[in-house]
Each structure stands twice: as C-alpha cells, then as structure tokens.
Design a protein around this motif. Sequence first.
Motif, PDB file in Angstrom:
ATOM      1  N   GLN A   1      23.965 120.891 -22.817  1.00 57.00           N
ATOM      2  CA  GLN A   1      25.539 121.487 -23.938  1.00 57.00           C
ATOM      3  C   GLN A   1      25.717 120.344 -24.511  1.00 57.00           C
ATOM      4  O   GLN A   1      25.329 119.165 -24.184  1.00 57.00           O
ATOM      5  N   PRO A   2      25.827 121.095 -25.831  1.00 57.90           N
ATOM      6  CA  PRO A   2      26.289 119.868 -26.453  1.00 57.90           C
ATOM      7  C   PRO A   2      28.035 118.529 -26.597  1.00 57.90           C
ATOM      8  O   PRO A   2      27.914 118.725 -25.420  1.00 57.90           O
ATOM      9  N   VAL A   3      27.560 118.098 -27.401  1.00 58.86           N
ATOM     10  CA  VAL A   3      28.734 117.484 -27.771  1.00 58.86           C
ATOM     11  C   VAL A   3      29.790 117.378 -28.873  1.00 58.86           C
ATOM     12  O   VAL A   3      29.636 117.535 -29.515  1.00 58.86           O
TER      13      VAL A   3
ATOM     14  N   VAL B   1      20.595 117.413 -32.955  1.00 58.34           N
ATOM     15  CA  VAL B   1      21.058 118.395 -34.392  1.00 58.34           C
ATOM     16  C   VAL B   1      22.696 117.972 -34.198  1.00 58.34           C
ATOM     17  O   VAL B   1      23.589 118.166 -33.737  1.00 58.34           O
ATOM     18  N   PHE B   2      22.847 117.549 -35.442  1.00 58.49           N
ATOM     19  CA  PHE B   2      23.991 117.578 -35.515  1.00 58.49           C
ATOM     20  C   PHE B   2      25.177 118.447 -37.069  1.00 58.49           C
ATOM     21  O   PHE B   2      23.821 118.729 -38.028  1.00 58.49           O
ATOM     22  N   LYS B   3      25.832 118.821 -36.853  1.00 52.71           N
ATOM     23  CA  LYS B   3      26.739 119.871 -37.664  1.00 52.71           C
ATOM     24  C   LYS B   3      27.947 119.845 -37.795  1.00 52.71           C
ATOM     25  O   LYS B   3      28.484 119.324 -36.431  1.00 52.71           O
TER      26      LYS B   3
ATOM     27  N   TYR C   1      29.372 118.337 -34.150  1.00 53.63           N
ATOM     28  CA  TYR C   1      29.221 119.214 -33.010  1.00 53.63           C
ATOM     29  C   TYR C   1      27.655 117.907 -32.740  1.00 53.63           C
ATOM     30  O   TYR C   1      26.698 117.953 -33.942  1.00 53.63           O
ATOM     31  N   LYS C   2      26.743 118.224 -31.933  1.00 50.19           N
ATOM     32  CA  LYS C   2      25.757 116.977 -31.665  1.00 50.19           C
ATOM     33  C   LYS C   2      25.017 117.778 -30.571  1.00 50.19           C
ATOM     34  O   LYS C   2      25.380 117.637 -29.559  1.00 50.19           O
ATOM     35  N   LEU C   3      23.265 118.010 -30.481  1.00 44.04           N
ATOM     36  CA  LEU C   3      22.922 118.725 -29.185  1.00 44.04           C
ATOM     37  C   LEU C   3      21.883 117.824 -29.237  1.00 44.04           C
ATOM     38  O   LEU C   3      20.811 118.334 -30.396  1.00 44.04           O
ATOM     39  N   ASN C   4      21.103 116.966 -28.204  1.00 43.49           N
ATOM     40  CA  ASN C   4      20.342 115.809 -27.982  1.00 43.49           C
ATOM     41  C   ASN C   4      19.128 117.100 -27.371  1.00 43.49           C
ATOM     42  O   ASN C   4      19.525 117.953 -26.561  1.00 43.49           O
TER      43      ASN C   4
END
Length: 639
Positions: A31-33, A3-5, A23-26
């Motif tokens: 926890q997101p990056v 997820v990218f936003k 925001y990046k969440l695999n």
Amino acid sequence: MSVFKLHAKDVRGQDNMVYIYLYKLNTGDKQPVLSSLKIKIPKRCCLPSQKKFKKVSKELSKYKDVLLNTGFEDVESLNDYLEERLETFQRNNGRKPTKSLDKRTFNEWMEILINRQVNQGTKLRYLNIKNSITLFQEWYSVNKLNRIKTSTILMKDIDVDYILEFKKWLLTEPNEGENRKKSTLYTTNYKLKCMKAMLNKSHSEDYFPFQTNPFSHIKFENIQPKIDILTMSELKSLITTQFVEVYRRTTNNEEGVKLWGKPIEGGVENRNNKNSRYRAKHSLNDIRNYFLFQLLSQGIRVSDLATLRWNNFEYYDEVMRINKRMVKTKSNITILVNEKMTGIISHYIVRYEDEAPELVSKIKEINKNILDKYNYLNSVDVRAVLDLSDTNMRLCIKALSLIVDESNVYNHHTNFGYIITQELINRLEKYLTDNIDSFNKLMEIKTTIKRPSPITFRNKEKDKIQEIINTLNKWLLKQKALQYKKETDNYIRLKSERNLLVIEMINILKMSDTKQHFVFNLLRNEDFIDIVDEDFSRLSELQYRRFQSFRAYYNKLLKLVSAQANINKNLTSHIARHSYASLMLELGENINLFDLMNSLGHQRLNTTQAYIQRLSSKKTDEINQVISDSLNTGININL
C-alpha cells in the motif's frame, strides 16, 4: 527504492472531480502512503491522464471558480507549487537525503515550511518567527559560543539550553544594533510555541528525527493578557457623544507641531475644499458605528465585519439573519439582525441609489426624521403653549403678561396663548423679584385682602411669587412628559418603519449584481472579487496587506473615538467582542457555556472557558458580596 509521484484520486460523490495527493510507495510495500494537498480539480484537467498524472492542464483556466479555490491565480503557479511540493516530499521522505543529519539546518526547514504556506497571514507569522530566531542566532554564536557571527542554526544544536537562552533574549532589552523590541512574556510564549510547532513538524516529516524533543522539558507559563470591556455607562457615552472631526496625521506639520487628535480649524469641509487629498473616507461617527455593529452582532471579529457581504443576509421565518463563514475559524455563525443593526446599515445602504431610487429616498427621509426626533427628545429646551383661556392658570397668565413680547405669543386659528419655556419662567421669577411694584399691581387685581404690616406683606409676596413659579414649572413638566410620550412613540414607530425599509433594500441587493459587495466600505470590492465561497484563507500578499492596513487604521481611529467619548481605556476592535461576552453573562438569564460558545462562534468549549475566566462577572461580584455580608455576625474580626 521508493516511488514518488503526484496522484489523482476520485472525489466521492463527484465523478468528474479528483483530489491531488503526494504518492510514496516503498519497495516491498503493498500500500502506498498518500499525503493530501487539499486541491480539487476536474478529472479532465489531469495531464497526461488521471492514472499517469504529472501536471494540470491549462484547460483549468476555463473553470475560474475551481482555479480560485485552489488558491492560485493561474495554472502555471499551481503547477510550480505541485512540482515544489513533490520535490520537498521526495527529499524529506527519500532513503538518500540530500544532506546528512549533522548538516541539516533549522534555517532550511523554516524556509520549507514558509514556502508551503498558502495563507498569507500564516506565512508572515512564520517569517516573523524566522527573523527573530536568526537574529538571536547571530547574537548567540558570538556571545555564547565564542564563534564567528553566523545565522546558520544546525538542527542538532537546538537543545534545552538553546531554547532557554532564546527565551531570555526575547525578554531582555535589544542589544546595540539589533532591530527588535523587548517582547512581553505573552509574546515570548507565543514565539516559543511557534518554534516548537516547527520543530515537531521536522520530526513528523523525518527531516530531523530527534530522539528526545527538547521542548518536552520546557514549561510555558499560562499568562493571559488582561481583557478590557466597556461598562454600560461607557457604551451609553459612546452612543451619545457628538464626535468632532480632528487631524489624523501623526507626523508634525511644517511648524513642527503635532496636530494628531486636535480639532480641524475652520471645519472639515473648509479643509477638504482647500485640499481634497485630506478628505476622510471614514468619519469618527463611522468608526463608532462599525464598533457598535460588532457589539450588536454577537461580538463578531473585525475580520468578519470587514468581509460581511449582502449575500450573507437571509430572510426567513419573518426575520432577517446573517449566515456567515468566519474568517478565522472557517466555521459558520448565525446572527439575528435587530433594529439597531439595520439602523446602522441604513447610513451605508443609501449609496445604492441606482439600484432602488425610490426606496433609498425613503430611507434618507426617514433617517432625517429620526435624527430630528432624537435631537428633540434630548433637547433641554421644551416649548409648550399655555392657552390664555385656562382659568386654572389665570394668575400665572397675568404674571406672564408683564414680560411677554410678540416672540412669546402663539396665534393660531384654533389656539391662542403664550409659548412657555424654562428660560421664560426663569426670566419671570427674576422680574417679579426685582419689580415689587409691578407685582403689587398684579396682587391688587387678584385680592382685596386688607394690607398687613410691611414685613408680613413682603413674606407673602415671596410666597406668592414662588407659588406662581412652582405652578408654571409643574405645568411645563407635565407638558414635557406628554410631549415626550408622544414623540417617543413616533420615534419608535419611525425606527420600526426604517427597519422594514432596510430589510427590503437588503433583499434587493442580495439578489442583484451587488450581492458580493461588502456592506461597509472597509475593503474595496474590486480587490477581493476573486474570493468566492467566503474562503478568505487564501489571500494574495496584496490582499492580505490591504486587510492588515485597514485593521490597523480602524484601531488607530478608535483611540480618537475613545478620547472624545471620555472612555479611559485602550479601545480596540476586539473590545467589542469582549464587551458582548461580558454583557451576555451579566444580562442574560440562565446563560450556560454552550450558549456563549455558539454566540461567539468558538469551535471548542475550552476556548470559551479560557475566555470568560478573564472577564469580570457581575454575578460573581454579587455572590462575593453576599458572603461578605453574611460575616457581619457581631464577632470582632479584624477585617
């Protein structure tokens, strides 16, 4: 799936503000990056909301200071930037890249880096490196790879051989048709280091994850350019030189003659009256003053000289100081304002006559008086009145009576005598030597000694004439010393008074609407009115070009200044910084690296160490001389 936003996160201690992140969440991660964009906006400007942040509301336009701090002039530009960064972030970090590794190019990556830059200086430097690399690639593809000419650089083709060929190409003369210059080793190293940084970023951001960095096998020679400094005698020459305005156009005139640096025929005013287009904004005296101000204010960089504003001055503990955020390092520096600095400022602060007419009038008057005193103290024509009632000088007065006229007589109700100058004494000596009869009459008045032989009398005449001349010279020298002491005290007193007046005027300006004005008219106030909190790192392209244009023009005119001051060096604005560091090491007592680091505004100690290694040290010279002298032991050494 990832997820990218865009993500808005609260600012600690400021409940109404948020920072914007990528925001990046695999899938499967808890926890997101987050990757900070270093942009801070009011929470209420998040659309549609903070939790579902997608773009910035136009309401941000109401917060002008906040908008300007983002580095963008309008909300639309900011939103376009956020959209582009999110797209790039997703492309670089996504599971399914837009291009396979074999097809990824260095050209595309350089464009990505350039488009990210907010700082115009960094952007232009990156563009310069990109142009060099692509120009090399065109040559390399034909001459080394025997392929069709192309500027496309595949990431996988950048290896050690490629980098070494690029280095060799930079150090050679340009080939036919190439729009470039041969680079020095220092410039070549700089370009290679920039290329290395670009390549490293492609790896750290997963654009091209290479196994071995080709630059790990490249060694950079530690070449530092020679640092020029001004000696004390050269500084004194710079201060005392009376500059003559000269032609500044580098192009030839209609007759094909290059007038650059030649005195203006008929004077500046005559030239300006004929054509106001030639009116110079900065005289050579101004250029000299700017350079000296740099030196006196701890060797500040030219960027800090140009951006110095009245609100950078603070008066506390009965002294005036400059507190400024430096343009290059963004760190703060504090500088004590001394009397010589206010003396320079006094010539430029008088343009604010509307703010304080009486005070400006006083500064103008005191500047005129100081100039008169300075010219007098440096004048060789000393004038003093010899009172005719001085019995110790009776013979000299009699001798002078033979040549004086009305112009040499001083008649005042409290004093009457002869006005003595060196020119008058020289004229008297010649007259007495050439007119023996007149001198004999004078001698008959003063002595009744029996006349000796002609030869003996002739020698006595010469001795007596020399005695009169020596007496007058000693008397004039004594009068000069007395006058010099008196006028020097007045000169120092006037400068001290001017210092207080300028400080008072600065305090007025920093409390009025003029507080954001630049101290020196090197940049136009209206061009930089949007720069607040001294953040000059986010200049627009126009602002940056104005900045660069002024700096180039300043250094160009410094060449004219050095020529007239007989300084046989390539005088640039940065030499003021070098000279300050050298003088601090030479004249300062118990100076250590930390003192020098703080005064120069360096952030790291190793920067200061590298800096002073290129400066000649008088203390080192003295130690070397002691070692040399200690070897004089009588032993026969062939040295």
